[in-house]
Write a protein that holds these residues in place. Structure first.
Motif, PDB file in Angstrom:
ATOM      1  N   ASN A  98       9.601  25.456  -3.746  1.00 41.85           N
ATOM      2  CA  ASN A  98       9.363  25.366  -2.309  1.00 41.85           C
ATOM      3  C   ASN A  98       8.041  26.027  -1.950  1.00 41.85           C
ATOM      4  OD1 ASN A  98      11.818  24.077  -1.751  1.00 41.85           O
ATOM      5  ND2 ASN A  98      12.911  26.015  -1.623  1.00 41.85           N
ATOM      6  N   PRO A  99       7.265  25.429  -1.067  1.00 42.29           N
ATOM      7  CA  PRO A  99       6.025  26.072  -0.608  1.00 42.29           C
ATOM      8  C   PRO A  99       6.352  27.368   0.124  1.00 42.29           C
ATOM      9  CG  PRO A  99       6.097  23.766   0.037  1.00 42.29           C
ATOM     10  CD  PRO A  99       7.462  24.112  -0.444  1.00 42.29           C
ATOM     11  N   THR A 100       5.583  28.413  -0.123  1.00 44.07           N
ATOM     12  CA  THR A 100       5.762  29.675   0.591  1.00 44.07           C
ATOM     13  C   THR A 100       4.502  29.956   1.403  1.00 44.07           C
ATOM     14  OG1 THR A 100       4.966  30.881  -1.357  1.00 44.07           O
ATOM     15  CG2 THR A 100       7.345  30.638  -1.111  1.00 44.07           C
ATOM     16  N   LEU A 101       4.709  30.437   2.615  1.00 48.86           N
ATOM     17  CA  LEU A 101       3.595  30.701   3.519  1.00 48.86           C
ATOM     18  C   LEU A 101       3.180  32.167   3.473  1.00 48.86           C
ATOM     19  CD1 LEU A 101       4.926  28.677   6.581  1.00 48.86           C
ATOM     20  CD2 LEU A 101       3.072  27.998   5.048  1.00 48.86           C
ATOM     21  N   THR A 102       1.930  32.409   3.643  1.00 43.94           N
ATOM     22  CA  THR A 102       1.446  33.783   3.743  1.00 43.94           C
ATOM     23  C   THR A 102       1.752  34.320   5.141  1.00 43.94           C
ATOM     24  OG1 THR A 102      -0.721  33.139   4.564  1.00 43.94           O
ATOM     25  CG2 THR A 102      -0.432  33.233   2.160  1.00 43.94           C
ATOM     26  N   LYS A 103       1.582  35.629   5.302  1.00 48.30           N
ATOM     27  CA  LYS A 103       1.812  36.248   6.609  1.00 48.30           C
ATOM     28  C   LYS A 103       0.897  35.633   7.665  1.00 48.30           C
ATOM     29  CE  LYS A 103       2.030  40.773   8.884  1.00 48.30           C
ATOM     30  NZ  LYS A 103       1.849  42.245   8.713  1.00 48.30           N
ATOM     31  N   ASP A 104      -0.331  35.378   7.300  1.00 47.01           N
ATOM     32  CA  ASP A 104      -1.281  34.792   8.252  1.00 47.01           C
ATOM     33  C   ASP A 104      -0.871  33.364   8.628  1.00 47.01           C
ATOM     34  OD1 ASP A 104      -2.795  37.069   8.320  1.00 47.01           O
ATOM     35  OD2 ASP A 104      -4.257  36.369   6.830  1.00 47.01           O
ATOM     36  N   GLU A 105      -0.344  32.601   7.655  1.00 48.50           N
ATOM     37  CA  GLU A 105       0.077  31.219   7.922  1.00 48.50           C
ATOM     38  C   GLU A 105       1.309  31.162   8.831  1.00 48.50           C
ATOM     39  OE1 GLU A 105      -1.449  28.932   3.870  1.00 48.50           O
ATOM     40  OE2 GLU A 105       0.424  30.068   3.830  1.00 48.50           O
TER      41      GLU A 105
END
Length: 455
Positions: free
Chosen positions: A180-187
């Motif tokens: 699964n794609p994981t998002l950064t805090k900024d994203e």
């Protein structure tokens, strides 16, 4: 859309009929000390129509038979002290109402169709739902000790006529590793800020329900103003449960994150170990960068499996896969239509088309390159597939198909046990059915002997 409109129109017509019927109601059946009203049958028939069923008067015969069995089971439940808790009834009522509201296109439209408020309707159906749940629990008690031995399975199979032995379709065993794609805090920042802004608008006086309908990305609860109904500590994800059971009625949580996205919730009511809450969910949007990172991880694991061959598929799934349902099963997918037996053999015609397309060109033991997969919820992930085995279409036999034949033998025995129980209870109870329903072939055997003679 046209079919849905026809269903709603039919439902509205039947509700009108049901209202008139309540004015001039009649007793359609008697089971011991219980009665079945014509309006009970009309109401269930109306529910059948609104759920997409085609108008068919014969369905009323089936409704009558279901009500007869329900009354017998409920009366026996009183004798055997089989009960359900009121909070269980609450949960079932809420579940049904959520479904009906969603089908009708909102609470206001449903109330127009019903000709009364949802609260009034809940009160009307409460006893019926309680009785239905008690009957289901009683049925479970009757069959709780039913099991089949290997000898019974063999005997069951040997008694199937030769020309009736079933043919099983081609089946496969397929494993998967999900990335699964994981998002950064900024994203994630934009989604969090949107949730924070909505929370502040509510604190300044805007209506929670209206904002939930407009902005919440939980489609099932949004249509009801974010209302989730009553739930216990096992129903929701841990972050949601922690806040829901920490707050008092009327209090709101801060914005918090779960696997679904960013939420905030308000507790509406607490009832023992049950909480009723409403929430707003904002889901962060995937970025191409997050998909690229998922692809990079998938390529790395694919190399471990194929080029370097440092790990086997089962171990890789357990360590790398993001799918909680399959990673602890060696990555193997389960047959969704036979979950209880936990079989990994899946008929090819029941496979997800995206999966079927990939494994169609694979050999047994093969591993696919990472594939971009899009779920029904439109979420994307990269997946590696493994074709463990293929069983071609064939006539059923004990050697290959024992688990399936065991399920069939168990169902057959279950039906016989229930039928024998009802046959005994029908003889012990006074049962009378209105002449209108004696034309239903299967119902004649239910009535007590004097009525049959009179008919």
């Amino acid at each position: 859309m046209r079919k849905f409109g026809i269903a709603l129109a039919a439902f509205l017509m039947l509700v009108s009929v049901s209202k008139a019927q309540r004015t001039l109601d009649k007793i359609a059946g008697v089971v011991g000390s219980s009665i079945i009203l014509q309006s009970d049958i009309e109401q269930q028939y109306a529910q059948y129509i609104v759920q997409g069923g085609n108008p068919n008067p014969a369905v009323k015969c089936q409704v009558m038979q279901n009500l007869l069995t329900q009354k017998i089971l409920a009366q026996q439940a009183v004798i055997d002290s089989v009960t359900v808790k009121e909070d269980e009834v609450d949960n079932e009522i809420e579940r049904r109402m959520r479904s009906m509201i969603q089908r009708a296109g909102g609470q206001e439209r449903l109330e127009q169709f019903l000709g009364r408020s949802v609260i009034q309707y809940k009160d009307e159906i409460r006893n019926e739902i309680r009785e239905s749940m008690v009957a289901d629990r009683m049925r479970g008690k009757i069959t709780e000790k039913v099991s089949v031995t290997p000898l019974e399975v063999k005997t069951y199979f040997e008694h199937i006529p030769k020309d009736s032995i079933p043919t099983f379709n081609k089946e496969v065993e397929v494993g998967e590793i999900v990335f699964n794609p994981t998002l950064t805090k900024d994203e994630k920042a934009f989604a969090r800020q949107k949730a924070e802004d909505l929370l502040q608008r509510i604190k300044k006086g805007e209506d929670f329900g209206n904002l939930a309908r407009l902005y919440s990305q939980d489609p099932q609860s949004a249509i009801e103003g974010g209302d989730l109904g009553f739930f216990d500590r096992t129903t929701m994800v841990k972050e949601f449960t922690a806040w829901a059971f920490k707050l008092k009625a009327g209090e709101m949580s801060p914005v918090f994150e779960s696997d679904f996205g960013f939420h905030f919730l308000q507790v509406i009511e607490r009832r023992g170990e049950q909480v009723r809450a409403r929430h707003i969910l904002i889901i962060p949007q995937l970025t191409q960068a997050s998909l690229d990172r998922a692809k990079l991880r998938a390529d790395s694991v694919y190399n471990l499996l194929t080029k370097n061959k440092q790990v086997d598929f089962s171990a890789a799934a357990g360590y790398y896969s993001d799918d909680k349902e399959t990673k602890y099963n060696g990555g193997m997918m389960l047959n969704a239509e036979n979950v209880q037996s936990r079989t990994t053999f899946i008929p090819t015609d029941k496979l997800d088309p995206q999966v079927a397309l990939v494994i169609d060109t694979m050999k047994v033991g093969g591993v696919s390159a990472p594939i971009l997969y899009t779920g029904q919820d439109t979420k994307k992930s990269y997946r590696i597939y493994y074709l463990k085995s293929v069983v071609d279409a064939h006539k059923a036999n004990l050697a290959q198909d024992f688990p399936k034949l065991k399920d069939a033998a168990y169902s057959d025995k279950l039906n016989r046990v229930v039928s024998q129980w009802f046959e005994k209870k029908r003889k012990e109870n006074y049962i009378r059915i209105d002449n209108e329903y004696l034309t239903c072939g299967d119902l004649k055997k239910w009535v007590s002997t004097p009525q049959v003679a009179a008919k």
